[in-house]
Design a protein around this motif. Sequence first.
Motif, mmCIF file in Angstrom:
data_model
loop_
_atom_site.group_PDB
_atom_site.id
_atom_site.type_symbol
_atom_site.label_atom_id
_atom_site.label_comp_id
_atom_site.label_asym_id
_atom_site.label_seq_id
_atom_site.Cartn_x
_atom_site.Cartn_y
_atom_site.Cartn_z
ATOM 1 N N MET A 1 -5.196 -6.518 -0.896
ATOM 2 C CA MET A 1 -4.519 -5.318 -1.383
ATOM 3 C C MET A 1 -3.147 -5.150 -0.732
ATOM 4 N N LEU A 2 -3.099 -5.350 0.596
ATOM 5 C CA LEU A 2 -1.826 -5.186 1.306
ATOM 6 C C LEU A 2 -0.822 -6.257 0.903
ATOM 7 N N ASN A 3 -1.283 -7.493 0.761
ATOM 8 C CA ASN A 3 -0.377 -8.560 0.339
ATOM 9 C C ASN A 3 0.188 -8.286 -1.052
ATOM 10 N N ASP A 4 -0.642 -7.786 -1.960
ATOM 11 C CA ASP A 4 -0.190 -7.461 -3.314
ATOM 12 C C ASP A 4 0.834 -6.324 -3.280
ATOM 13 N N ALA A 5 0.524 -5.268 -2.506
ATOM 14 C CA ALA A 5 1.438 -4.118 -2.409
ATOM 15 C C ALA A 5 2.781 -4.553 -1.819
ATOM 16 N N ALA A 6 2.748 -5.392 -0.780
ATOM 17 C CA ALA A 6 3.984 -5.877 -0.154
ATOM 18 C C ALA A 6 4.798 -6.709 -1.135
ATOM 19 N N ASP A 7 4.110 -7.503 -1.947
ATOM 20 C CA ASP A 7 4.795 -8.322 -2.944
ATOM 21 C C ASP A 7 5.507 -7.453 -3.970
ATOM 22 N N ARG A 8 4.876 -6.355 -4.364
ATOM 23 C CA ARG A 8 5.480 -5.437 -5.330
ATOM 24 C C ARG A 8 6.739 -4.785 -4.771
ATOM 25 N N LEU A 9 6.772 -4.636 -3.448
ATOM 26 C CA LEU A 9 7.915 -3.985 -2.794
ATOM 27 C C LEU A 9 8.914 -4.994 -2.228
ATOM 28 N N ASP A 10 8.708 -6.283 -2.516
ATOM 29 C CA ASP A 10 9.565 -7.354 -1.960
ATOM 30 C C ASP A 10 9.620 -7.261 -0.440
ATOM 31 N N MET A 11 8.474 -7.075 0.156
ATOM 32 C CA MET A 11 8.371 -6.908 1.601
ATOM 33 C C MET A 11 7.478 -7.999 2.178
ATOM 34 N N LYS A 12 7.861 -8.554 3.301
ATOM 35 C CA LYS A 12 7.027 -9.532 3.979
ATOM 36 C C LYS A 12 6.039 -8.811 4.890
ATOM 37 N N VAL A 13 4.859 -9.388 5.042
ATOM 38 C CA VAL A 13 3.857 -8.767 5.902
ATOM 39 C C VAL A 13 3.154 -9.831 6.729
ATOM 40 N N SER A 14 2.959 -9.534 8.012
ATOM 41 C CA SER A 14 2.221 -10.409 8.917
ATOM 42 C C SER A 14 0.987 -9.630 9.389
ATOM 43 N N ILE A 15 -0.198 -10.181 9.127
ATOM 44 C CA ILE A 15 -1.449 -9.492 9.462
ATOM 45 C C ILE A 15 -2.153 -10.245 10.575
ATOM 46 N N ARG A 16 -2.361 -9.576 11.703
ATOM 47 C CA ARG A 16 -2.923 -10.219 12.885
ATOM 48 C C ARG A 16 -4.326 -9.693 13.183
ATOM 49 N N PRO A 17 -5.350 -10.543 13.054
ATOM 50 C CA PRO A 17 -6.709 -10.104 13.406
ATOM 51 C C PRO A 17 -6.868 -10.044 14.918
ATOM 52 N N MET A 18 -7.527 -9.004 15.410
ATOM 53 C CA MET A 18 -7.755 -8.873 16.848
ATOM 54 C C MET A 18 -8.910 -7.917 17.110
ATOM 55 N N ASP A 19 -9.383 -7.922 18.336
ATOM 56 C CA ASP A 19 -10.423 -6.978 18.749
ATOM 57 C C ASP A 19 -9.999 -5.560 18.378
ATOM 58 N N TRP A 20 -10.951 -4.759 17.871
ATOM 59 C CA TRP A 20 -10.617 -3.448 17.327
ATOM 60 C C TRP A 20 -9.925 -2.536 18.338
ATOM 61 N N LYS A 21 -10.437 -2.464 19.550
ATOM 62 C CA LYS A 21 -9.817 -1.592 20.544
ATOM 63 C C LYS A 21 -8.416 -2.075 20.906
ATOM 64 N N LYS A 22 -8.225 -3.383 20.915
ATOM 65 C CA LYS A 22 -6.888 -3.936 21.179
ATOM 66 C C LYS A 22 -5.943 -3.569 20.044
ATOM 67 N N CYS A 23 -6.431 -3.622 18.813
ATOM 68 C CA CYS A 23 -5.626 -3.250 17.648
ATOM 69 C C CYS A 23 -5.157 -1.796 17.769
ATOM 70 N N LEU A 24 -6.067 -0.908 18.158
ATOM 71 C CA LEU A 24 -5.715 0.499 18.339
ATOM 72 C C LEU A 24 -4.693 0.676 19.459
ATOM 73 N N ARG A 25 -4.869 -0.056 20.552
ATOM 74 C CA ARG A 25 -3.924 0.030 21.669
ATOM 75 C C ARG A 25 -2.540 -0.456 21.261
ATOM 76 N N LYS A 26 -2.490 -1.540 20.503
ATOM 77 C CA LYS A 26 -1.210 -2.077 20.039
ATOM 78 C C LYS A 26 -0.473 -1.062 19.172
ATOM 79 N N ALA A 27 -1.220 -0.381 18.303
ATOM 80 C CA ALA A 27 -0.598 0.626 17.441
ATOM 81 C C ALA A 27 -0.127 1.828 18.255
ATOM 82 N N ARG A 28 -0.930 2.222 19.225
ATOM 83 C CA ARG A 28 -0.544 3.349 20.089
ATOM 84 C C ARG A 28 0.743 3.046 20.844
ATOM 85 N N ALA A 29 0.889 1.806 21.298
ATOM 86 C CA ALA A 29 2.057 1.409 22.093
ATOM 87 C C ALA A 29 3.255 1.031 21.225
#
Length: 266
Positions: A62-90
């Motif tokens: 879904m995100l890749n399709d939406a980014a394509d519609r907006l001519d936007m590049k997207v990099s999606i990084r899988p990680m431990d959930w708590k680490k993902c939340l910490r990265k977003a907080r920081a």
Amino acid sequence: MIKLTIRSATQLLSILLSLTLFSLSSISQAAPEKLVVCADKGYWYPFVFTEGYEAKGLYIDMLNDAADRLDMKVSIRPMDWKKCLRKARAGKVDGIIGVSYKDKRAEYLEYPADAKTKKFSDLRLTQVEYVVVNNASSPYVFDGNVTTLPQPVRVPRGYSVADDLKNEGISDVNTKSKGDHGTLLRLISEKNGSVVTLATVAKHFEQHRLFKGKIKTQKRAYKSKSYFMAFSKKRPTDEASRNEIWDALTAVRTDSVLMETYMAKY
């Protein structure tokens, strides 16, 4: 001659300062050319999961399709959930794909306006159903009364449903495991309590060689929640850009033919 040189230097400095401020202003208001997003590397089939260190699943499509519609590049990084939340907080990532609303998270994440007030948010990715899983030999039947759930109730570490259970009167909520696989292993090895997980995840593990015939999913669902693309408040995405991305994701979700095509893969 000296006065002219000083005047010229002052004027030049003023022009350069104005150009710099204009440039910074333009950058802060522009939509990002590339989004750096994190996702839970745990097994949330078919929504988010990891194959060969790469994020996969419906939300990724879904995100890749939406980014394509907006001519936007997207990099999606899988990680431990708590680490993902910490990265977003920081502010180390632009946002999170596949996150439910929680007041504590809203302190550092930007959600759609109706994320807190609507059970079925207009700008959600999907609505996800949670179920209760018990040992196959347990006589327990869930009738909707959460306080009767056999305890401990196991939920993966960092998941918001743990707080939901505590707020509804469950005193023993176990969040020692990183993912659903770990919670289910504890369930069958310790032979007590319950697990709360996604309906799709429970269905998958019922056929897994380690759990087949050892666990059962309650017929009555525990609850459903909206899941979102949320943005870090410490990253320079303006409101118009966020709304543009949410609208594009909504256009993908409401395209039934496209969604059926995605789901057919899983």
